[in-house]
Design an enzyme around this catalytic site. Structure first.
Site, PDB file in Angstrom:
ATOM      1  N   ASP A  71      38.658  32.842  39.543  1.00 12.60           N
ATOM      2  CA  ASP A  71      39.350  33.803  38.679  1.00 12.60           C
ATOM      3  C   ASP A  71      39.427  33.329  37.229  1.00 12.60           C
ATOM      4  O   ASP A  71      39.463  34.145  36.309  1.00 12.60           O
ATOM      5  CB  ASP A  71      40.757  34.109  39.205  1.00 12.60           C
ATOM      6  CG  ASP A  71      40.709  35.231  40.236  1.00 12.60           C
ATOM      7  OD1 ASP A  71      39.856  36.120  40.074  1.00 12.60           O
ATOM      8  OD2 ASP A  71      41.496  35.197  41.193  1.00 12.60           O
ATOM      9  N   PRO A 190      52.060  50.508  53.984  1.00 13.45           N
ATOM     10  CA  PRO A 190      51.886  49.057  53.802  1.00 13.45           C
ATOM     11  C   PRO A 190      52.380  48.590  52.434  1.00 13.45           C
ATOM     12  O   PRO A 190      52.977  47.519  52.316  1.00 13.45           O
ATOM     13  CB  PRO A 190      50.373  48.858  53.947  1.00 13.45           C
ATOM     14  CG  PRO A 190      49.898  50.031  54.744  1.00 13.45           C
ATOM     15  CD  PRO A 190      50.797  51.168  54.378  1.00 13.45           C
ATOM     16  N   THR A 191      52.169  49.398  51.405  1.00 12.96           N
ATOM     17  CA  THR A 191      52.624  49.023  50.064  1.00 12.96           C
ATOM     18  C   THR A 191      54.155  49.049  49.987  1.00 12.96           C
ATOM     19  O   THR A 191      54.772  48.193  49.358  1.00 12.96           O
ATOM     20  CB  THR A 191      51.990  49.950  49.003  1.00 12.96           C
ATOM     21  OG1 THR A 191      50.583  49.741  49.045  1.00 12.96           O
ATOM     22  CG2 THR A 191      52.503  49.664  47.601  1.00 12.96           C
ATOM     23  N   CYS A 386      21.554  22.979  38.315  1.00 18.96           N
ATOM     24  CA  CYS A 386      22.143  21.770  38.877  1.00 18.96           C
ATOM     25  C   CYS A 386      21.355  21.271  40.090  1.00 18.96           C
ATOM     26  O   CYS A 386      20.281  20.700  39.925  1.00 18.96           O
ATOM     27  CB  CYS A 386      23.623  21.990  39.176  1.00 18.96           C
ATOM     28  SG  CYS A 386      24.516  20.432  39.233  1.00 18.96           S
ATOM     29  N   HIS A 515      25.547  23.836  34.215  1.00 17.88           N
ATOM     30  CA  HIS A 515      25.712  25.187  34.773  1.00 17.88           C
ATOM     31  C   HIS A 515      25.829  26.212  33.652  1.00 17.88           C
ATOM     32  O   HIS A 515      26.942  26.560  33.254  1.00 17.88           O
ATOM     33  CB  HIS A 515      26.967  25.242  35.643  1.00 17.88           C
ATOM     34  CG  HIS A 515      26.854  24.459  36.911  1.00 17.88           C
ATOM     35  ND1 HIS A 515      26.361  24.990  38.073  1.00 17.88           N
ATOM     36  CD2 HIS A 515      27.139  23.165  37.185  1.00 17.88           C
ATOM     37  CE1 HIS A 515      26.362  24.062  39.027  1.00 17.88           C
ATOM     38  NE2 HIS A 515      26.829  22.947  38.506  1.00 17.88           N
ATOM     39  N   GLU A 517      25.511  29.296  33.753  1.00 17.63           N
ATOM     40  CA  GLU A 517      26.159  30.537  34.197  1.00 17.63           C
ATOM     41  C   GLU A 517      27.645  30.578  33.865  1.00 17.63           C
ATOM     42  O   GLU A 517      28.233  31.639  33.713  1.00 17.63           O
ATOM     43  CB  GLU A 517      25.949  30.736  35.713  1.00 17.63           C
ATOM     44  CG  GLU A 517      26.711  29.778  36.647  1.00 17.63           C
ATOM     45  CD  GLU A 517      25.992  28.465  36.938  1.00 17.63           C
ATOM     46  OE1 GLU A 517      25.076  28.108  36.157  1.00 17.63           O
ATOM     47  OE2 GLU A 517      26.344  27.785  37.920  1.00 17.63           O
TER      48      GLU A 517
HETATM   49  N1  GLN Z   1      24.836  17.774  44.680  1.00 18.76           N
HETATM   50  C1  GLN Z   1      24.336  17.573  43.343  1.00 18.76           C
HETATM   51  C2  GLN Z   1      25.099  16.503  42.613  1.00 18.76           C
HETATM   52  O1  GLN Z   1      26.199  16.165  42.990  1.00 18.76           O
HETATM   53  C3  GLN Z   1      24.328  18.865  42.559  1.00 18.76           C
HETATM   54  C4  GLN Z   1      25.700  19.386  42.277  1.00 18.76           C
HETATM   55  C5  GLN Z   1      25.724  20.842  41.888  1.00 18.76           C
HETATM   56  O2  GLN Z   1      24.790  21.598  42.120  1.00 18.76           O
HETATM   57  N2  GLN Z   1      26.821  21.291  41.294  1.00 18.76           N
HETATM   58  O3  GLN Z   1      24.619  15.973  41.637  1.00 18.76           O
END
Ligand code: GLN
Length: 541
Positions: A71, A190-191, A386, A515, A517
């Site tokens: 979230d 339910p609400t 990753c 990452h 993303e």
């Molecule tokens: N398992 C891998 C590491 O620890 C990649 C981790 C991941 O994809 N967040 O380096």
């Protein structure tokens, strides 16, 4: 003056409480108020990092390196700003602090008790989050649903905060109204029970967000109003939507922001212009499809398929596609299938682009490597995130650099060619069994090499991205891999760690140790995702 809005859930979880919280926050921002959002998870886990994504969805990572609930990612995407560590807490973290304080004699010899000391620590954290982001409004989302035993102390914190700050705290309940197919009618009972449970905690909701398959009608609004003690105008319709970015627009149809501001006795500082309307228009105009496959393993729970594990990846693909006026068609591919039935891998030629996202452990690893090999040899645009990047390095080492049996030491500690190996400081963590919040986490810098896909995509030389890993490319194999044709296009300037790999003789083959993303936003798609989706759209006419 800081004002607080608690968002609780009724009837069942998974009905979009996080999106509702993020939407309210974004609407208040549009009215000129600096807003932030806090997520509370009622688990004993100190952070979300030790939970399997199938249990709890994606583990999101903040700039300052906290492993937290997905979230927080929703808040960042809706508010278009970074949400930091201070905005996330779990029961484990709250208790840990109180116990540490007690050990440090910080309670002046008092008997330390669950009430008031635990809710007081919760309140301290909520206020701190507000202070750190200089917020006019702090939204506090309490995970799960009311009535769960483990949520009581957070409701208590809300009740106490309200007594301390009269006029500055309101409560919203996001509740579900089922339409049983055997009845064909929307049911409010339910609400009603959920609100009564909230009442028994000493709280009265100010606003009810009525989640259902369709908009709530007038007769049911009236019924809820009478039984729940909430004005009919404060019952906000929240039907199912195609895109989560429709939610703020729907809320405004029932004038939610105005209702909230009225409760606090204040007016809008500026008129909201709802950037979401523009975004939805863009989404509706994108007609040309681009089919992207996510080859992962965190999908199954019994007979049901989950996509929560890769939520930021999915959002990043969408943001990139929309920015290119393309309609993303995203499919989940279970990498395990390619281990049991290797011939199936050929089905991947149907995809315009393939992503292998992050992951841990040995399950489905060889299946992912087969998929990567297929993408590399068949020139399908590929993005490895990753673990996806680490396994792309393994695949390239084995099949292009002829280092048979190359592997990551995460899976095979005895491999003759440890092309991916553990970071030195991580080795110590593993030895000590210190496995919580101890990975290489959060934002680190990366320098990009000239004339590479990465450098062209970002349009700059120095970037910063978020990390979550223990293993890395083994620098002693760099020369061999480079000689075989792999480009190391991004390096961490402080420690010389490999951050990005790519291939030249391929339409798009990029892997990142970080990452990307996590930093993609609807109005600011991530440059690597944009280039990836662009290449994908060209690969299949
Ligand atoms: N398992 C891998 C590491 O620890 C990649 C981790 C991941 O994809 N967040 O380096």
């Amino acid at each position: 003056m800081t004002r607080y809005i608690f968002v609780t859930g009724g009837v069942m979880s998974g009905i979009g409480k996080g999106i509702a919280t993020a939407s309210i926050a974004s609407l208040l921002e549009e009215r000129g108020y600096n807003t932030t959002a806090v997520k509370i998870d009622p688990y004993i886990n100190v952070d979300a990092g030790t939970m399997n994504p199938v249990e709890h969805g994606e583990v999101f990572v903040t700039e300052d390196g906290l492993e937290c609930d997905q979230d927080i990612g929703n808040y960042e995407r809706f508010l278009h700003k970074n949400i930091l560590k201070a905005n996330y807490m779990t029961t484990g973290l709250v208790y840990k602090t109180v116990i540490e304080n007690e050990r440090a004699l910080k309670y002046d010899g008092k008997c330390v008790e669950v009430v008031p000391h635990i809710p007081e620590e919760v309140i301290r954290r909520i206020k701190l989050a507000g202070k750190k982001s200089k917020a006019d409004f702090v939204l506090i989302e309490i995970g799960g649903t009311i009535g769960e035993y483990q949520n009581i102390l957070y409701l208590e914190a809300g009740r106490m905060l309200k007594i301390q700050n009269p006029g500055a705290v309101i409560f919203v309940i996001v509740s579900y109204l089922p339409v049983p197919s055997s009845l064909g009618e929307m049911k409010t009972k339910p609400t009603q029970y959920a609100v009564r449970t909230l009442n028994s905690a000493g709280l009265q909701p100010d606003i009810i967000i009525a989640r259902s398959s369709s908009p709530i009608d007038e007769p049911r609004k009236k019924k809820l109003s009478v039984f729940c003690n909430v004005a009919a105008e404060d019952i906000i319709s929240a039907p199912d939507v195609k895109s989560i970015y429709e939610v703020p627009i729907n809320f405004e149809r029932d004038q939610l922001t105005q209702r909230i501001l009225k409760k606090f006795g204040i007016a809008a500082r500026k008129n909201g212009h709802t950037p979401w309307v523009k975004l939805l228009k863009k989404i509706s105009l994108a007609k040309k499809e681009v089919k992207i496959g996510i080859v992962g393993k965190y999908f199954d729970t019994g007979k049901f398929v989950l996509k929560d594990s890769y939520i930021s990846v999915i959002e990043a693909i969408k943001h990139a596609a929309w920015s290119l006026n393309l309609k993303p068609e995203i499919q989940w591919i279970n990498a395990l299938d390619y281990e049991t039935k290797p011939r199936l891998v050929k089905e991947l030629k149907e995809y315009a682009g393939l992503i292998v996202p992050g992951g841990f452990g040995s399950r489905a690893v060889e299946g992912k490597i087969k998929a990567i090999n297929f993408a590399r040899e068949n020139k399908i645009p590929f993005l490895g995130l990753c673990y996806g990047m680490q396994l792309a390095t393994v695949e390239f080492a084995r099949n292009a650099a002829k280092l048979a049996k190359a592997h990551t030491t995460e899976i095979n500690p005895k491999t003759p060619h440890p092309v991916i190996h553990i970071l030195p400081e991580q080795e110590k963590n593993l030895e000590k069994g210190d496995l919580g919040g101890s990975m290489r986490l959060g934002a680190y810098r990366c320098r990009l090499a000239k004339d590479t896909i990465a450098q062209k995509a970002y349009g700059k030389n120095l970037i910063s991205e978020r990390h979550r890993h223990r293993y890395e490319v083994n620098n002693s194999y760099r020369a061999k891999l480079e000689k075989a044709g792999l480009t190391f296009s991004g390096l961490n300037p402080d420690r010389n760690l490999v951050e990005i790999i790519e291939l030249r003789n391929h339409p798009f083959f990029v892997g990142t140790q970080f990452h990307p993303e996590l930093k993609s936003r609807p109005f600011e798609p991530h440059p690597l995702f944009v280039e990836f989706v662009k290449a994908a759209s060209k690969s299949k006419k």
